[in-house]
Write a protein that holds these residues in place. Structure first.
Motif, mmCIF file in Angstrom:
data_model
loop_
_atom_site.group_PDB
_atom_site.id
_atom_site.type_symbol
_atom_site.label_atom_id
_atom_site.label_comp_id
_atom_site.label_asym_id
_atom_site.label_seq_id
_atom_site.Cartn_x
_atom_site.Cartn_y
_atom_site.Cartn_z
ATOM 1 N N LYS A 170 0.803 -1.230 0.000
ATOM 2 C CA LYS A 170 0.000 0.000 0.000
ATOM 3 C C LYS A 170 0.832 1.274 0.000
ATOM 4 O O LYS A 170 0.266 2.368 -0.039
ATOM 5 C CB LYS A 170 -0.925 -0.007 1.223
ATOM 6 C CG LYS A 170 -1.946 -1.143 1.188
ATOM 7 C CD LYS A 170 -2.798 -1.157 2.450
ATOM 8 C CE LYS A 170 -3.798 -2.318 2.410
ATOM 9 N NZ LYS A 170 -4.625 -2.377 3.646
ATOM 10 N N ILE A 171 2.155 1.169 0.058
ATOM 11 C CA ILE A 171 2.977 2.374 0.148
ATOM 12 C C ILE A 171 3.304 2.916 -1.232
ATOM 13 O O ILE A 171 3.178 2.221 -2.249
ATOM 14 C CB ILE A 171 4.279 2.087 0.933
ATOM 15 C CG1 ILE A 171 5.099 1.001 0.236
ATOM 16 C CG2 ILE A 171 3.972 1.695 2.362
ATOM 17 C CD1 ILE A 171 6.408 0.697 0.926
ATOM 18 N N LYS A 172 3.745 4.181 -1.293
ATOM 19 C CA LYS A 172 4.085 4.836 -2.560
ATOM 20 C C LYS A 172 5.392 4.284 -3.124
ATOM 21 O O LYS A 172 6.149 3.604 -2.443
ATOM 22 C CB LYS A 172 4.206 6.342 -2.342
ATOM 23 C CG LYS A 172 2.906 7.003 -1.900
ATOM 24 C CD LYS A 172 3.117 8.495 -1.681
ATOM 25 C CE LYS A 172 1.820 9.172 -1.239
ATOM 26 N NZ LYS A 172 2.014 10.616 -0.981
ATOM 27 N N LYS A 173 5.673 4.649 -4.401
ATOM 28 C CA LYS A 173 6.850 4.114 -5.090
ATOM 29 C C LYS A 173 8.139 4.484 -4.374
ATOM 30 O O LYS A 173 9.041 3.642 -4.243
ATOM 31 C CB LYS A 173 6.900 4.610 -6.535
ATOM 32 C CG LYS A 173 8.137 4.139 -7.295
ATOM 33 C CD LYS A 173 8.088 4.474 -8.759
ATOM 34 C CE LYS A 173 7.201 3.505 -9.497
ATOM 35 N NZ LYS A 173 7.360 3.654 -10.967
ATOM 36 N N SER A 174 8.258 5.729 -3.892
ATOM 37 C CA SER A 174 9.497 6.138 -3.214
ATOM 38 C C SER A 174 9.727 5.310 -1.960
ATOM 39 O O SER A 174 10.853 4.905 -1.668
ATOM 40 C CB SER A 174 9.443 7.628 -2.862
ATOM 41 O OG SER A 174 8.376 7.887 -1.968
ATOM 42 N N LYS A 175 8.640 5.056 -1.232
ATOM 43 C CA LYS A 175 8.766 4.235 -0.024
ATOM 44 C C LYS A 175 9.018 2.780 -0.400
ATOM 45 O O LYS A 175 9.704 2.048 0.330
ATOM 46 C CB LYS A 175 7.512 4.366 0.839
ATOM 47 C CG LYS A 175 7.322 5.744 1.452
ATOM 48 C CD LYS A 175 6.138 5.769 2.381
ATOM 49 C CE LYS A 175 6.016 7.132 3.082
ATOM 50 N NZ LYS A 175 5.741 8.229 2.142
ATOM 51 N N TYR A 176 8.476 2.350 -1.533
ATOM 52 C CA TYR A 176 8.743 1.003 -2.019
ATOM 53 C C TYR A 176 10.216 0.833 -2.343
ATOM 54 O O TYR A 176 10.831 -0.189 -2.012
ATOM 55 C CB TYR A 176 7.892 0.721 -3.252
ATOM 56 C CG TYR A 176 8.189 -0.603 -3.907
ATOM 57 C CD1 TYR A 176 7.991 -1.809 -3.236
ATOM 58 C CD2 TYR A 176 8.668 -0.656 -5.221
ATOM 59 C CE1 TYR A 176 8.257 -3.022 -3.849
ATOM 60 C CE2 TYR A 176 8.935 -1.871 -5.845
ATOM 61 C CZ TYR A 176 8.721 -3.042 -5.144
ATOM 62 O OH TYR A 176 8.991 -4.245 -5.747
ATOM 63 N N ARG A 304 4.742 -6.371 -5.578
ATOM 64 C CA ARG A 304 4.343 -5.920 -6.909
ATOM 65 C C ARG A 304 3.737 -7.055 -7.731
ATOM 66 O O ARG A 304 3.589 -6.960 -8.926
ATOM 67 C CB ARG A 304 5.559 -5.323 -7.645
ATOM 68 C CG ARG A 304 6.008 -3.990 -7.074
ATOM 69 C CD ARG A 304 4.869 -2.983 -7.143
ATOM 70 N NE ARG A 304 5.257 -1.656 -6.681
ATOM 71 C CZ ARG A 304 5.071 -1.194 -5.453
ATOM 72 N NH1 ARG A 304 4.509 -1.966 -4.550
ATOM 73 N NH2 ARG A 304 5.430 0.030 -5.141
ATOM 74 N N GLU A 364 12.513 -0.009 -11.802
ATOM 75 C CA GLU A 364 11.329 0.615 -11.212
ATOM 76 C C GLU A 364 11.355 2.132 -11.296
ATOM 77 O O GLU A 364 10.381 2.787 -10.925
ATOM 78 C CB GLU A 364 11.208 0.190 -9.742
ATOM 79 C CG GLU A 364 10.693 -1.215 -9.553
ATOM 80 C CD GLU A 364 9.203 -1.309 -9.796
ATOM 81 O OE1 GLU A 364 8.436 -0.634 -9.090
ATOM 82 O OE2 GLU A 364 8.800 -2.038 -10.712
#
Length: 392
Positions: A170-176, A304, A364
């Protein structure tokens, strides 16, 4: 035209073979007519007491000739007192040959002993045992015990770490990217830890003739290259098969962690066999905390992918269950040489996985790998592993 091409091809082959032919001739001369060149100095005997087992009313020492010349076992002693001893199959050892020295002796559990072996020229070699413990005999009860310990330190912690998956999804791409880098940091620590353990085992139990540090480096590099090739094939195959790229990456991570946990299981089994470890609640909790972070490493790429429970369970088993098999091997048929090999293979596998993760971060979207999320994730991953390693 074809004849010219064949002649050219033959010349290329000949030019490659000729240097090898000269090398063979040179070695044949050195070990043949020129053998006097190798006779400078006096070759000294060297043996290594690789393992000591305490069985009933007997001490059994596994002895290997690690010197340049054949040797003969002359006598054995315990705490500097000469004892009668039988040598199986015989007292004469060629280079790298192994014998079993059986010493009848009424030993006491938990007491320290120094086992000495003297060869025919009077040179004595010894091995110190801090606390005598009965040698482990394969039984169903002991196998179950090792399986339980392996489950506690391998499977359960990894499965707990996989519970981070819904959060990472559920986290954003930067946090991913942060969590992917965190994964790389966790694995880098494991890789360094594996190399440290392998070198420690080689220093304590392998003779200098094995060149322990170079052995670790060689196996680590070969493992890295072999698994890198396999990983690249697996990832490419994911483009044309039902195996998706995130699952392929997670699978390589699980395999790398599994190889590391096999080495960890070897250490646990050997420690139990030597009577040098007490499995208190605190120790089990320490291992669990340390290995829980391995589940995060698998969960990050899997976030993902469309989650299927059986895939997660399979990944967790691949990563965690080798700890059980390692404990069985370490407890029942421990060998310092095989321990060094498996720890080094695990290190190479982990370094290969780190490269795969960094390439995945670039795919990514983080092309230069220098964002705050990646840098901080890498650093925090290593700090987490160091902090939890203190508890082990």
């Amino acid at each position: 035209m074809e004849l010219d091409e064949k002649k050219s091809h033959a010349k290329v082959i000949a030019s490659g073979i000729i240097p090898f032919a000269f090398i063979i001739l040179m070695m044949a001369y050195i070990f043949g007519p020129g053998s006097d060149l190798l006779d400078l100095g006096i070759p000294l005997p060297e043996i290594t007491i690789e393992k000591v087992d305490f069985v009933d009313s007997e001490i059994q020492a596994t002895v290997r000739n690690t010197g340049p010349i054949p040797v003969e076992v002359a006598m054995a002693d315990v705490n500097d007192r000469i004892q009668p001893a039988a040598v199986e199959p015989d007292r004469f050892l060629e280079r790298y040959e192994v014998v079993l020295v059986r010493i009848p002796f009424e030993w006491n559990e938990a007491e320290p002993y120094i086992i000495g072996i003297t060869v025919e020229d009077g040179t004595r070699f010894e091995k110190k045992i801090d606390a005598a413990a009965p040698a482990l005999e394969p039984t169903v009860e002991l196998a179950v015990f090792f399986a339980i310990i392996g489950t506690y330190v391998g499977i359960i912690p990894v499965m707990i770490g996989l519970l981070w998956l819904p959060f990472i999804k559920k986290i954003k791409k930067s946090k991913y990217h942060f969590f992917l880098a965190l994964t790389a940091g966790l694995l880098l620590f494991l890789g360094i830890d594996s190399i440290e353990e392998a070198i420690q085992v080689s220093d304590e139990s392998l003779a200098d003739s094995f060149n322990g540090t170079l052995l670790v480096a060689t196996i680590t590099v070969l493992s890295f290259l072999g698994l890198y090739y396999t990983g690249e094939k697996l990832v490419k195959r994911s483009e044309t098969s039902r195996l998706t790229k995130p699952v392929a990456i997670a699978l390589m991570i699980a395999i790398g962690i599994g190889l590391h946990n096999f080495g960890e299981g070897l250490a646990i089994g050997a420690a139990v066999g030597l009577g040098s470890i007490a499995f208190s609640t605190f120790l089990i909790v320490g291992f669990a905390l340390h290995n829980t972070t391995e589940g995060i490493a698998i969960a990050s790429p899997m976030s993902r992918e469309k989650t299927v429970i059986w895939k997660l369970a399979a990944m967790g088993m691949i990563a965690g269950s080798p700890a059980i098999f390692g404990a069985w091997v370490g407890g029942f048929v421990y060998s310092p040489f095989s321990s060094v090999i498996f720890l080094s293979i695990g290190a190479g596998a982990i370094f290969q996985v780190i490269i795969t993760i960094l390439k995945w971060i670039r795919v990514e979207g983080d092309k230069n790998l220098s964002s705050a999320a990646v840098a901080s994730g890498f650093a925090i991953g290593m700090l987490i592993m160091y902090a939890t390693s203190i508890l082990v």
